[in-house]
Design a protein around this motif. Structure first.
Motif, short mmCIF file in Angstrom:
data_model
loop_
_atom_site.label_atom_id
_atom_site.label_comp_id
_atom_site.label_asym_id
_atom_site.label_seq_id
_atom_site.Cartn_x
_atom_site.Cartn_y
_atom_site.Cartn_z
N VAL A 121 -59.98 30.09 -21.03
CA VAL A 121 -58.78 30.69 -21.61
C VAL A 121 -57.75 29.58 -21.75
O VAL A 121 -57.49 28.85 -20.78
CB VAL A 121 -58.24 31.83 -20.74
CG1 VAL A 121 -56.96 32.41 -21.35
CG2 VAL A 121 -59.28 32.93 -20.57
N SER A 122 -57.19 29.44 -22.94
CA SER A 122 -56.26 28.33 -23.18
C SER A 122 -54.99 28.82 -23.85
O SER A 122 -54.95 29.89 -24.45
CB SER A 122 -56.94 27.26 -24.06
OG SER A 122 -57.25 27.79 -25.34
N TYR A 123 -53.96 28.01 -23.71
CA TYR A 123 -52.68 28.34 -24.36
C TYR A 123 -51.97 27.05 -24.73
O TYR A 123 -52.22 25.99 -24.14
CB TYR A 123 -51.81 29.22 -23.46
CG TYR A 123 -51.41 28.59 -22.14
CD1 TYR A 123 -50.19 27.94 -22.00
CD2 TYR A 123 -52.24 28.67 -21.03
CE1 TYR A 123 -49.82 27.38 -20.78
CE2 TYR A 123 -51.88 28.12 -19.82
CZ TYR A 123 -50.67 27.47 -19.69
OH TYR A 123 -50.30 26.91 -18.49
N GLY A 124 -51.13 27.14 -25.74
CA GLY A 124 -50.41 25.96 -26.19
C GLY A 124 -49.58 26.27 -27.41
O GLY A 124 -49.16 27.41 -27.62
N GLY A 125 -49.37 25.25 -28.24
CA GLY A 125 -48.59 25.42 -29.45
C GLY A 125 -49.46 25.89 -30.59
O GLY A 125 -50.18 26.88 -30.48
N LEU A 126 -49.46 25.14 -31.70
CA LEU A 126 -50.22 25.56 -32.87
C LEU A 126 -51.71 25.61 -32.61
O LEU A 126 -52.42 26.44 -33.16
CB LEU A 126 -49.94 24.59 -34.03
CG LEU A 126 -48.53 24.67 -34.64
CD1 LEU A 126 -48.37 23.58 -35.70
CD2 LEU A 126 -48.28 26.04 -35.25
N SER A 153 -57.53 32.36 -26.62
CA SER A 153 -56.53 31.32 -26.82
C SER A 153 -55.22 31.94 -27.30
O SER A 153 -55.22 32.91 -28.06
CB SER A 153 -57.01 30.26 -27.81
OG SER A 153 -57.25 30.83 -29.08
N PHE A 154 -54.13 31.37 -26.83
CA PHE A 154 -52.79 31.83 -27.19
C PHE A 154 -52.07 30.72 -27.94
O PHE A 154 -51.72 29.69 -27.37
CB PHE A 154 -52.00 32.24 -25.95
CG PHE A 154 -52.52 33.47 -25.30
CD1 PHE A 154 -52.11 34.73 -25.74
CD2 PHE A 154 -53.42 33.40 -24.25
CE1 PHE A 154 -52.59 35.88 -25.14
CE2 PHE A 154 -53.91 34.54 -23.65
CZ PHE A 154 -53.49 35.79 -24.09
N HIS A 155 -51.88 30.94 -29.24
CA HIS A 155 -51.14 30.01 -30.07
C HIS A 155 -49.65 30.33 -29.98
O HIS A 155 -49.26 31.51 -30.04
CB HIS A 155 -51.63 30.10 -31.52
CG HIS A 155 -53.11 29.90 -31.66
ND1 HIS A 155 -53.66 28.73 -32.11
CD2 HIS A 155 -54.16 30.72 -31.34
CE1 HIS A 155 -54.98 28.83 -32.09
NE2 HIS A 155 -55.30 30.03 -31.63
N ASN A 156 -48.82 29.30 -29.79
CA ASN A 156 -47.39 29.53 -29.56
C ASN A 156 -47.21 30.59 -28.47
O ASN A 156 -46.58 31.63 -28.67
CB ASN A 156 -46.70 29.95 -30.86
CG ASN A 156 -46.75 28.85 -31.90
OD1 ASN A 156 -46.52 27.68 -31.59
ND2 ASN A 156 -47.06 29.21 -33.14
N PRO A 173 -55.70 39.69 -28.30
CA PRO A 173 -56.08 39.09 -27.01
C PRO A 173 -56.91 40.01 -26.13
O PRO A 173 -57.84 39.55 -25.46
CB PRO A 173 -54.72 38.78 -26.36
CG PRO A 173 -53.79 38.60 -27.52
CD PRO A 173 -54.25 39.58 -28.55
N ASP A 174 -56.61 41.31 -26.11
CA ASP A 174 -57.40 42.22 -25.29
C ASP A 174 -58.85 42.26 -25.77
O ASP A 174 -59.79 42.26 -24.95
CB ASP A 174 -56.81 43.64 -25.34
CG ASP A 174 -55.58 43.79 -24.46
OD1 ASP A 174 -55.22 42.83 -23.74
OD2 ASP A 174 -54.95 44.87 -24.51
N ALA A 175 -59.05 42.29 -27.08
CA ALA A 175 -60.41 42.31 -27.63
C ALA A 175 -61.13 41.00 -27.33
O ALA A 175 -62.32 41.00 -26.97
CB ALA A 175 -60.36 42.57 -29.13
N ALA A 176 -60.41 39.88 -27.46
CA ALA A 176 -61.03 38.58 -27.17
C ALA A 176 -61.40 38.47 -25.70
O ALA A 176 -62.47 37.94 -25.35
CB ALA A 176 -60.08 37.45 -27.56
#
Length: 202
Positions: A121-126, A153-156, A173-176
């Motif tokens: 699971v990742s997060y960041g900007g673009l 993944s979470f963009h922005n 996100p819930d589905a992913a």
């Protein structure tokens, strides 16, 4: 008596022990917001039992020297990794890769990762942290772990959650997360049974 010791069916259906690794120790980090959301998804399931290893709470030296201080720090981390049937690693993206603190925690261990599945699971900007996730796939392959195909993944990411840490639009996100966790459970059960029958590396 442990039912998995005598009942092969129980060994494949008992809940998997999952360790969530929170991979950021940066001041002002956003990781705990994503971790809380993810833990809620995990705890909604009856096929997973979760515990957490937080890089920010593991004071592991970078030298990889087995000092008394390192041994004390590892005592709170290593057992959670060793008893896990599966992992989810939560990572931000720093300079096109994952944080040094996360790599250090990974490098302090070896057999704990072997023949076990890892969800990312990742997060960041673009980029949503996806470059960090792809680098982690190479690391875990070297450690004889299996990364599952689908990620979250979470963009922005900062804009995706409100001030209370609630997702503004949880549908994607819930589905992913469901897809990733379903894959993790499949691999986790298969590899747990394989390790029981044929200890890895023997």
């Amino acid at each position: 008596m442990n039912p998995t010791a005598t009942d092969p069916a129980a060994a494949t259906t008992d809940p998997l022990r999952l360790t969530l690794v929170v991979g950021s120790n940066r001041h002002g980090r956003f990781g705990p917001v994503v971790a809380d959301w993810l833990l809620a998804r995990i705890r909604d399931r009856d096929d997973l039992v979760a515990e957490v290893v937080d890089v920010a709470e593991a004071a592991l030296p970078m030298s990889l020297e087995p000092t008394p201080e390192a041994t004390a720090a590892l005592s709170g981390v290593t057992p959670k990794l060793a008893r896990a049937d599966a992992f989810v690693v939560l990572t931000p993206e720093y300079n096109h890769s994952f944080p040094a603190g996360l790599k250090n925690l990974v490098d302090w261990h070896f057999t704990e990762w072997q023949a076990k599945p890892v969800g990312l699971v990742s997060y960041g900007g673009l980029s949503g942290g996806l470059r960090a996730a792809e680098h982690l796939r190479q690391v875990f392959a070297e450690l004889h772990a299996v990364t599952v195909r689908d990620t979250v993944s979470f963009h922005n990411a900062g804009a995706a959650f409100d001030d209370r840490g609630t997702l503004r639009d949880p549908s994607g996100p819930d589905a992913a997360a469901k897809t990733m966790l379903d894959q993790l459970v499949w691999w986790g059960r298969a590899l747990r049974e394989a390790r029981r029958r044929w200890p890895y590396g023997s």
